[in-house]
Design a protein around this motif. Structure first.
Motif, short mmCIF file in Angstrom:
data_model
loop_
_atom_site.label_atom_id
_atom_site.label_comp_id
_atom_site.label_asym_id
_atom_site.label_seq_id
_atom_site.Cartn_x
_atom_site.Cartn_y
_atom_site.Cartn_z
N MET A 1 0.81 -1.11 0.07
CA MET A 1 -0.13 -0.10 0.06
C MET A 1 1.09 1.31 0.01
SD MET A 1 -3.08 -0.93 -0.41
CE MET A 1 -3.53 0.99 -0.23
N SER A 2 1.99 1.21 0.63
CA SER A 2 3.00 2.45 0.55
C SER A 2 3.55 2.71 -0.63
CB SER A 2 3.95 2.42 1.90
OG SER A 2 4.84 1.23 1.65
N GLN A 3 3.77 1.40 -1.28
CA GLN A 3 4.33 1.19 -2.75
C GLN A 3 3.50 1.96 -3.62
OE1 GLN A 3 5.54 -2.64 -2.95
NE2 GLN A 3 7.65 -2.07 -2.92
N TYR A 4 1.88 1.76 -3.57
CA TYR A 4 1.18 2.21 -4.51
C TYR A 4 1.00 3.59 -4.10
CZ TYR A 4 -0.32 -2.84 -4.57
OH TYR A 4 -0.36 -4.27 -4.78
N LEU A 5 0.91 4.15 -2.84
CA LEU A 5 0.62 5.52 -2.58
C LEU A 5 1.89 6.04 -3.10
CD1 LEU A 5 -0.79 7.90 -1.25
CD2 LEU A 5 0.42 7.27 0.91
N SER A 6 3.18 5.63 -3.00
CA SER A 6 4.47 6.59 -3.63
C SER A 6 4.09 6.64 -5.17
CB SER A 6 5.51 5.67 -3.33
OG SER A 6 5.72 5.77 -1.84
N GLU A 7 3.72 5.59 -5.83
CA GLU A 7 3.49 5.84 -7.28
C GLU A 7 2.55 6.69 -7.49
OE1 GLU A 7 5.33 4.11 -9.91
OE2 GLU A 7 6.64 3.62 -8.55
N PHE A 8 1.53 6.54 -6.93
CA PHE A 8 0.60 7.78 -7.34
C PHE A 8 1.07 9.15 -6.99
CE2 PHE A 8 -2.78 10.64 -5.49
CZ PHE A 8 -3.71 10.57 -6.28
N ILE A 9 1.61 9.31 -5.95
CA ILE A 9 2.11 10.61 -5.81
C ILE A 9 3.19 11.19 -6.66
CG2 ILE A 9 3.45 12.11 -4.07
CD1 ILE A 9 2.02 10.43 -1.88
N ALA A 10 4.15 10.34 -6.84
CA ALA A 10 5.14 10.43 -7.83
C ALA A 10 4.56 10.67 -9.47
CB ALA A 10 6.16 9.31 -7.89
N THR A 11 3.71 9.70 -9.75
CA THR A 11 3.25 10.03 -11.19
C THR A 11 2.46 11.19 -11.25
OG1 THR A 11 3.11 7.48 -11.36
CG2 THR A 11 2.06 8.85 -12.92
N ILE B 1 8.58 3.71 -10.51
CA ILE B 1 8.54 3.46 -12.06
C ILE B 1 7.65 4.44 -12.76
CG2 ILE B 1 7.95 1.43 -13.23
CD1 ILE B 1 8.44 -0.46 -10.97
N MET B 2 6.55 4.65 -12.33
CA MET B 2 5.77 5.71 -12.66
C MET B 2 5.07 5.40 -14.14
SD MET B 2 7.70 9.30 -11.39
CE MET B 2 9.24 8.85 -12.01
N ASN B 3 5.26 4.34 -14.54
CA ASN B 3 4.89 3.87 -16.08
C ASN B 3 4.43 2.25 -16.26
OD1 ASN B 3 5.41 3.07 -18.64
ND2 ASN B 3 7.11 4.49 -18.91
N PRO B 4 3.31 2.29 -16.45
CA PRO B 4 2.87 0.68 -16.51
C PRO B 4 3.78 -0.09 -17.42
CG PRO B 4 1.00 2.28 -16.58
CD PRO B 4 2.30 3.29 -16.77
N ALA B 5 4.31 0.45 -18.49
CA ALA B 5 5.11 -0.22 -19.35
C ALA B 5 6.28 -0.79 -18.95
CB ALA B 5 5.44 0.31 -20.72
N ILE C 1 -2.03 5.51 -13.13
CA ILE C 1 -2.95 5.94 -14.02
C ILE C 1 -3.78 6.89 -13.12
CG2 ILE C 1 -5.06 5.47 -15.37
CD1 ILE C 1 -3.77 2.78 -16.07
N ALA C 2 -4.32 6.50 -11.99
CA ALA C 2 -4.78 7.71 -11.18
C ALA C 2 -4.05 8.74 -10.85
CB ALA C 2 -5.31 6.94 -9.79
N GLY C 3 -2.76 8.55 -10.62
CA GLY C 3 -1.79 9.71 -10.13
C GLY C 3 -1.73 10.54 -11.31
N ALA C 4 -1.68 9.97 -12.62
CA ALA C 4 -1.68 10.73 -13.88
C ALA C 4 -2.87 11.60 -13.89
CB ALA C 4 -1.23 9.89 -15.19
N PHE C 5 -4.09 11.06 -13.92
CA PHE C 5 -5.33 11.75 -13.83
C PHE C 5 -5.18 12.92 -12.82
CE2 PHE C 5 -9.48 12.68 -11.93
CZ PHE C 5 -10.17 12.60 -13.50
N ALA C 6 -4.85 12.70 -11.45
CA ALA C 6 -4.70 13.60 -10.49
C ALA C 6 -3.88 14.79 -11.02
CB ALA C 6 -4.43 13.03 -9.24
#
Length: 239
Positions: free
Chosen positions: A5-15, A66-70, A94-99
């Motif tokens: 969960m902390s990793q997902y949050l980090s990816e959201f914020i960074a993206t 990573i900030m990149n699904p590919a 994707i959610a971070g990019a939307f935000a």
């Protein structure tokens, strides 16, 4: 060790930060009455590289930024990331990019209504080809993402001074944009294109046109293919 969960949050914020700064420079360069209007391709590519650098510094210690699904899928394919976290990473990106795209809309709120061209407004959010040729557009995105992936893995394989790895990746993004970005706008990242495209479709942007969904699959599918080729090519060459 960081929890998923902390990793997902980090990816959201960074993206989100990546898109805020990356799409933000495009908005500044394109929208009427912006003090940065007309800044040009060099400024845009440099700012995107710096945006990647900041994103890596934000999430690197927690999720690898990573900030990149590919890249996420490619890293899992060569065993550098657990498949168990891939869905969460991709959704967070994707959610971070939307935000991030939503924040760009808000930051330039007064400028949308004084800018007339719907195509330029869409270009602030997502990519479109300079010449619409599906095979050529796919090939460009595959090659660009191959270069990004192979280059990023090569940087990671080197022993560098602390903090220099993110700088190397940021510079890699700059040179990919300058060298290979002309034909398609170098999405090289499904989240960077899809999240903001969804934002463009949903937000009440003054004077906007359509979101060009007919093209939307190209900057999603082609970067995944390019990243997989880049990752397997690097693994074959260097182990």
């Amino acid at each position: 060790m960081a929890t998923p969960m902390s990793q997902y949050l980090s990816e959201f914020i960074a993206t989100g930060m990546l898109i805020l700064l990356g799409n933000g420079v495009v908005a500044g360069a394109l929208l009427n009455k912006s003090k940065a209007q007309g800044a040009g391709w060099g400024v845009i590519t440099a700012a995107w590289g710096l945006a990647v650098l900041i994103g890596i510094y934000i999430a690197g210690p927690t999720s690898g930024a990573i900030m990149n699904p590919a890249l996420t899928i490619a890293l899992a394919a060569i065993g550098k990331l657990s498949w168990a976290v891939v869905p969460g990473f991709v959704l967070a990106q994707i959610a971070g990019a939307f935000a991030g795209a939503t924040l760009v809309w808000l930051a330039y709120l007064a400028h949308w209504r004084v800018s007339d061209d719907p195509a330029l407004k869409l270009a602030i959010f997502c990519t479109a080809p300079a010449i619409r040729d599906t095979k050529a557009n796919v090939l460009t995105e595959v090659i660009g993402t191959f270069a990004l992936t192979f280059g990023a893995l090569a940087i990671g394989a080197n022993t560098l001074a602390p903090g220099m790895g993110p700088l190397g990746v940021g510079l890699l993004v700059v040179v990919v944009g300058m060298s290979l970005g002309g034909p398609t706008g170098y999405a090289i990242n499904p989240a960077r294109d899809l999240g903001p495209r969804i934002a463009h479709a949903l937000l009440p942007i003054a004077g906007k046109g359509g979101s060009d969904w007919a093209y939307a699959w190209v900057p999603v599918v082609a970067p995944i293919v390019g990243a997989l080729i880049g990752a397997f090519a690097f693994q074959a060459a260097y182990g």
